[in-house]
Design an enzyme around this catalytic site. Structure first.
Site, PDB file in Angstrom:
ATOM      1  N   GLU A  18       0.838  -1.205   0.000  1.00 34.42           N
ATOM      2  CA  GLU A  18       0.000   0.000   0.000  1.00 34.42           C
ATOM      3  C   GLU A  18       0.870   1.251   0.000  1.00 34.42           C
ATOM      4  O   GLU A  18       1.898   1.293   0.675  1.00 34.42           O
ATOM      5  CB  GLU A  18      -0.870  -0.012   1.268  1.00 34.42           C
ATOM      6  CG  GLU A  18      -1.709   1.229   1.460  1.00 34.42           C
ATOM      7  CD  GLU A  18      -2.370   1.294   2.827  1.00 34.42           C
ATOM      8  OE1 GLU A  18      -3.288   0.494   3.079  1.00 34.42           O
ATOM      9  OE2 GLU A  18      -1.966   2.137   3.644  1.00 34.42           O
ATOM     10  N   THR A  49      -3.997   4.722  -0.847  1.00 30.64           N
ATOM     11  CA  THR A  49      -4.937   5.197   0.174  1.00 30.64           C
ATOM     12  C   THR A  49      -5.671   6.460  -0.292  1.00 30.64           C
ATOM     13  O   THR A  49      -5.232   7.151  -1.216  1.00 30.64           O
ATOM     14  CB  THR A  49      -4.206   5.514   1.494  1.00 30.64           C
ATOM     15  OG1 THR A  49      -3.144   6.421   1.212  1.00 30.64           O
ATOM     16  CG2 THR A  49      -3.632   4.268   2.130  1.00 30.64           C
ATOM     17  N   GLY A 125     -13.936   5.113   6.296  1.00 33.80           N
ATOM     18  CA  GLY A 125     -13.107   6.288   6.605  1.00 33.80           C
ATOM     19  C   GLY A 125     -13.217   6.622   8.077  1.00 33.80           C
ATOM     20  O   GLY A 125     -14.216   6.283   8.732  1.00 33.80           O
ATOM     21  N   ASP A 126     -12.183   7.254   8.597  1.00 33.47           N
ATOM     22  CA  ASP A 126     -12.188   7.654  10.008  1.00 33.47           C
ATOM     23  C   ASP A 126     -12.905   8.990  10.175  1.00 33.47           C
ATOM     24  O   ASP A 126     -13.049   9.742   9.213  1.00 33.47           O
ATOM     25  CB  ASP A 126     -10.740   7.786  10.515  1.00 33.47           C
ATOM     26  CG  ASP A 126     -10.170   6.428  10.901  1.00 33.47           C
ATOM     27  OD1 ASP A 126     -10.944   5.582  11.394  1.00 33.47           O
ATOM     28  OD2 ASP A 126      -8.965   6.227  10.704  1.00 33.47           O
ATOM     29  N   TYR A 301       2.186  -2.402   4.482  1.00 30.23           N
ATOM     30  CA  TYR A 301       1.914  -0.960   4.558  1.00 30.23           C
ATOM     31  C   TYR A 301       3.246  -0.235   4.513  1.00 30.23           C
ATOM     32  O   TYR A 301       4.019  -0.305   5.474  1.00 30.23           O
ATOM     33  CB  TYR A 301       1.160  -0.643   5.851  1.00 30.23           C
ATOM     34  CG  TYR A 301      -0.194  -1.322   5.901  1.00 30.23           C
ATOM     35  CD1 TYR A 301      -1.230  -0.851   5.101  1.00 30.23           C
ATOM     36  CD2 TYR A 301      -0.413  -2.445   6.679  1.00 30.23           C
ATOM     37  CE1 TYR A 301      -2.466  -1.481   5.100  1.00 30.23           C
ATOM     38  CE2 TYR A 301      -1.648  -3.079   6.681  1.00 30.23           C
ATOM     39  CZ  TYR A 301      -2.664  -2.593   5.889  1.00 30.23           C
ATOM     40  OH  TYR A 301      -3.876  -3.226   5.876  1.00 30.23           O
TER      41      TYR A 301
HETATM   42  P1  FAD Z   1     -17.195  -0.163   8.684  1.00 28.54           P
HETATM   43  O1  FAD Z   1     -17.101  -1.523   8.141  1.00 28.54           O
HETATM   44  O2  FAD Z   1     -18.356   0.678   8.243  1.00 28.54           O
HETATM   45  O3  FAD Z   1     -17.202  -0.289  10.273  1.00 28.54           O
HETATM   46  C1  FAD Z   1     -17.038   0.866  11.090  1.00 28.54           C
HETATM   47  C2  FAD Z   1     -17.562   0.567  12.489  1.00 28.54           C
HETATM   48  O4  FAD Z   1     -18.993   0.511  12.464  1.00 28.54           O
HETATM   49  C3  FAD Z   1     -17.105  -0.754  13.069  1.00 28.54           C
HETATM   50  O5  FAD Z   1     -16.937  -0.585  14.451  1.00 28.54           O
HETATM   51  C4  FAD Z   1     -18.254  -1.703  12.772  1.00 28.54           C
HETATM   52  O6  FAD Z   1     -18.301  -2.779  13.698  1.00 28.54           O
HETATM   53  C5  FAD Z   1     -19.440  -0.763  12.909  1.00 28.54           C
HETATM   54  N1  FAD Z   1     -20.584  -1.079  12.053  1.00 28.54           N
HETATM   55  C6  FAD Z   1     -20.576  -1.489  10.770  1.00 28.54           C
HETATM   56  N2  FAD Z   1     -21.817  -1.593  10.298  1.00 28.54           N
HETATM   57  C7  FAD Z   1     -22.651  -1.225  11.317  1.00 28.54           C
HETATM   58  C8  FAD Z   1     -24.077  -1.121  11.463  1.00 28.54           C
HETATM   59  N3  FAD Z   1     -24.901  -1.425  10.459  1.00 28.54           N
HETATM   60  N4  FAD Z   1     -24.558  -0.695  12.660  1.00 28.54           N
HETATM   61  C9  FAD Z   1     -23.738  -0.380  13.683  1.00 28.54           C
HETATM   62  N5  FAD Z   1     -22.388  -0.496  13.618  1.00 28.54           N
HETATM   63  C10 FAD Z   1     -21.867  -0.905  12.439  1.00 28.54           C
HETATM   64  N6  FAD Z   1      -9.154   5.225   6.086  1.00 28.54           N
HETATM   65  C11 FAD Z   1      -9.096   6.255   5.208  1.00 28.54           C
HETATM   66  O7  FAD Z   1      -9.611   7.337   5.478  1.00 28.54           O
HETATM   67  N7  FAD Z   1      -8.435   6.110   4.006  1.00 28.54           N
HETATM   68  C12 FAD Z   1      -7.862   4.946   3.639  1.00 28.54           C
HETATM   69  O8  FAD Z   1      -7.268   4.844   2.555  1.00 28.54           O
HETATM   70  C13 FAD Z   1      -7.928   3.830   4.541  1.00 28.54           C
HETATM   71  N8  FAD Z   1      -7.394   2.628   4.229  1.00 28.54           N
HETATM   72  C14 FAD Z   1      -7.554   1.554   5.077  1.00 28.54           C
HETATM   73  C15 FAD Z   1      -7.096   0.289   4.685  1.00 28.54           C
HETATM   74  C16 FAD Z   1      -7.246  -0.810   5.526  1.00 28.54           C
HETATM   75  C17 FAD Z   1      -6.769  -2.169   5.079  1.00 28.54           C
HETATM   76  C18 FAD Z   1      -7.861  -0.643   6.802  1.00 28.54           C
HETATM   77  C19 FAD Z   1      -8.001  -1.816   7.744  1.00 28.54           C
HETATM   78  C20 FAD Z   1      -8.325   0.599   7.186  1.00 28.54           C
HETATM   79  C21 FAD Z   1      -8.197   1.712   6.339  1.00 28.54           C
HETATM   80  N9  FAD Z   1      -8.685   2.986   6.685  1.00 28.54           N
HETATM   81  C22 FAD Z   1      -8.614   4.029   5.792  1.00 28.54           C
HETATM   82  C23 FAD Z   1      -9.270   3.218   7.997  1.00 28.54           C
HETATM   83  C24 FAD Z   1     -10.807   2.962   8.033  1.00 28.54           C
HETATM   84  O9  FAD Z   1     -11.454   3.886   7.225  1.00 28.54           O
HETATM   85  C25 FAD Z   1     -11.227   3.099   9.478  1.00 28.54           C
HETATM   86  O10 FAD Z   1     -10.742   2.017  10.246  1.00 28.54           O
HETATM   87  C26 FAD Z   1     -12.725   3.328   9.726  1.00 28.54           C
HETATM   88  O11 FAD Z   1     -12.869   3.789  11.064  1.00 28.54           O
HETATM   89  C27 FAD Z   1     -13.589   2.092   9.555  1.00 28.54           C
HETATM   90  O12 FAD Z   1     -13.682   1.728   8.247  1.00 28.54           O
HETATM   91  P2  FAD Z   1     -14.435   0.360   7.841  1.00 28.54           P
HETATM   92  O13 FAD Z   1     -14.489   0.332   6.369  1.00 28.54           O
HETATM   93  O14 FAD Z   1     -13.871  -0.785   8.545  1.00 28.54           O
HETATM   94  O15 FAD Z   1     -15.907   0.707   8.419  1.00 28.54           O
END
Ligand code: FAD
Length: 317
Positions: A18, A49, A125-126, A301
Site C-alpha cells: 500500500e 490510500t 473512513g475515520d 503498509y
Molecule cells: P465499517 O465496516 O463501516 O465499520 C465501522 C464501524 O462501524 C465498526 O466498528 C463496525 O463494527 C461498525 N458497524 C458497521 N456496520 C454497522 C451497522 N450497520 N450498525 C452499527 N455499527 C456498524 N481510512 C481512510 O480514510 N483512508 C484509507 O485509505 C484507509 N485505508 C484503510 C485500509 C485498511 C486495510 C484498513 C483496515 C483501514 C483503512 N482505513 C482508511 C481506515 C478505516 O477507514 C477506518 O478504520 C474506519 O474507522 C472504519 O472503516 P471500515 O471500512 O472498517 O468501516
C-alpha cells in the site's frame, strides 16, 4: 486480472503493498521511487490510500477565523491510473464514505471504470480530526457495507438514475477492511465480525486486515471469521516498525497492541536504526509464519517508505 481473481487462483502467497499519495505539491516521482525497488518481487497489486479533507483555521482581519477545508494528499485515482499505465500492475484505489455523497461516489466509480481500474477497497473512513465520531456526508453512506452495496449495484448495471436503460455493468473486485484486534468503535469482537459478515453478504469479495504484530491474533481472527460463515480470502496486512516514534504512534493510531516479546526488544533500542533492525526481523518472522500457514497474499503498509519492505520481501518472496 482483478485482485479477487488473483487471490482465488494463486497457489503461492502473493506479495502486495500500500502507498500513500504524496503531499500536495510533491511530484509523482516520489511514488515511482517507492515502487521501483519492489518491482523485482512481482507485486500482485498496489493499493493507494484515500485521504479526505482536513479543516484548518486561518486568522483574518479583526480577529476573525476562517475555516478552510484542505486535502493534503489528493490524487488517489490519478496515481492508480499512472501506476497501472507505467508498470502494468493492478491498482486498488481506496474509496471511502466520508466526504462523498452517493452521486459523487457513483461518478468516482465511473471514472475508475473508464480508466480500466476494476478494483476498489471499500471503506467508511475515520472521523475527521475535528469530529469526535464519524459523520456521513449529506446524502452519503454511514457504513462501508452501504458503499459495498452501491458498487455491487453498478456491477449489475444499476445506476442511481432509474431512467438509465441498458447500462453497461462495471466489474469491480471489492475488498473490505477487517480488524484482528477489533475496530475501535465495535462493542466486542463478535459484533465486529458480524458487521464484517454483512459486508461479505452484501457482495465484498475479500478482506484486508488492519496491521498487526501478533500472528496468533490473526489466526484466531480467521478462525472466528470462518466460524461466522465468512469464506472469502483474508489477506493479512503487515507494517514493519521503523522508528522510536512508531512504538507509541502505531498502537495509538491503529488501536493495536505490540506483543511483550517485541516491546522487550524495542526497549533496548536507543536509535531509529536499532528499532528499524528489530522491526524488520520481526516482520520477516511474521511473514514467514503467515506464508507457511498458506495465506493467499501478504499486504505491506509502506507508509511512503519502501526500504524495510524491500529487505523483508527479499527474505520472504
Ligand atoms: P465499517 O465496516 O463501516 O465499520 C465501522 C464501524 O462501524 C465498526 O466498528 C463496525 O463494527 C461498525 N458497524 C458497521 N456496520 C454497522 C451497522 N450497520 N450498525 C452499527 N455499527 C456498524 N481510512 C481512510 O480514510 N483512508 C484509507 O485509505 C484507509 N485505508 C484503510 C485500509 C485498511 C486495510 C484498513 C483496515 C483501514 C483503512 N482505513 C482508511 C481506515 C478505516 O477507514 C477506518 O478504520 C474506519 O474507522 C472504519 O472503516 P471500515 O471500512 O472498517 O468501516
Amino acid at each position: 486480472m482483478r485482485v479477487i481473481d488473483k487471490l482465488k487462483s494463486t497457489k503461492d502467497t502473493l506479495f502486495s503493498f500500500e502507498l500513500l499519495p504524496p503531499l500536495k505539491g510533491k511530484s509523482i516521482d516520489s511514488i515511482y521511487a517507492g515502487i521501483d525497488p519492489l518491482i523485482e518481487f512481482k507485486p500482485a497489486f498496489i493499493n493507494v490510500t484515500y485521504h479526505r479533507e482536513e479543516f484548518i483555521y486561518k486568522k483574518r482581519e479583526k480577529g476573525y477565523l476562517e475555516k478552510i477545508a484542505i486535502k493534503k494528499r489528493p490524487g488517489t485515482v490519478g496515481i492508480c491510473a499512472a501506476i497501472k499505465n507505467r508498470y502494468n500492475i493492478e491498482t486498488v484505489p481506496h474509496l471511502i464514505c466520508g466526504g462523498f455523497n452517493k452521486e459523487e461516489t457513483e461518478n468516482a466509480l465511473i471514472d475508475l471504470n473508464f480508466l480500466g481500474i476494476d478494483n476498489v477497497l471499500a471503506l467508511r473512513g475515520d472521523p475527521i480530526k475535528t469530529e469526535s465520531h464519524f459523520v456521513p456526508e449529506e446524502g452519503g453512506h454511514r457504513y462501508a457495507v452501504d458503499l459495498v452495496k452501491q458498487v455491487v449495484d453498478l456491477n449489475k448495471g444499476i445506476y442511481m438514475d432509474e431512467n438509465i436503460e441498458n447500462a453497461t455493468p462495471t466489474n469491480f473486485s471489492i475488498g473490505v477492511a477487517g480488524y484482528p484486534e477489533k475496530h475501535f468503535e465495535a462493542p466486542n469482537m463478535t459484533a465486529d465480525i458480524k458487521r464484517l459478515k454483512e459486508k461479505i453478504d452484501a457482495g465484498a469479495d475479500y478482506v484486508v486486515t488492519q496491521l498487526f504484530f501478533d500472528n496468533e491474533k490473526f489466526f484466531k481472527f480467521v478462525e472466528d471469521c470462518r466460524k461466522a460463515g465468512i469464506d472469502v480470502p483474508i489477506v493479512p496486512g503487515l507494517k514493519p516498525i521503523e522508528s522510536l516514534r512508531h512504538i507509541s504512534f502505531l498502537p495509538k493510531f491503529f488501536n493495536i497492541d505490540l506483543p511483550p516479546a517485541l516491546t522487550d526488544e524495542l526497549e533496548k533500542c536507543s536509535s531509529n536504526e536499532e528499532v528499524r533492525e528489530i522491526g524488520k526481523e520481526w516482520a520477516i518472522a511474521q511473514s514467514k509464519e503467515l506464508k507457511a500457514a498458506g495465506v493467499p497474499c501478504i499486504h505491506y503498509y509502506t507508509m511512503g517508505r519502501s526500504s524495510s519492505v524491500k529487505e523483508i520481501a527479499s527474505k520472504v518472496f
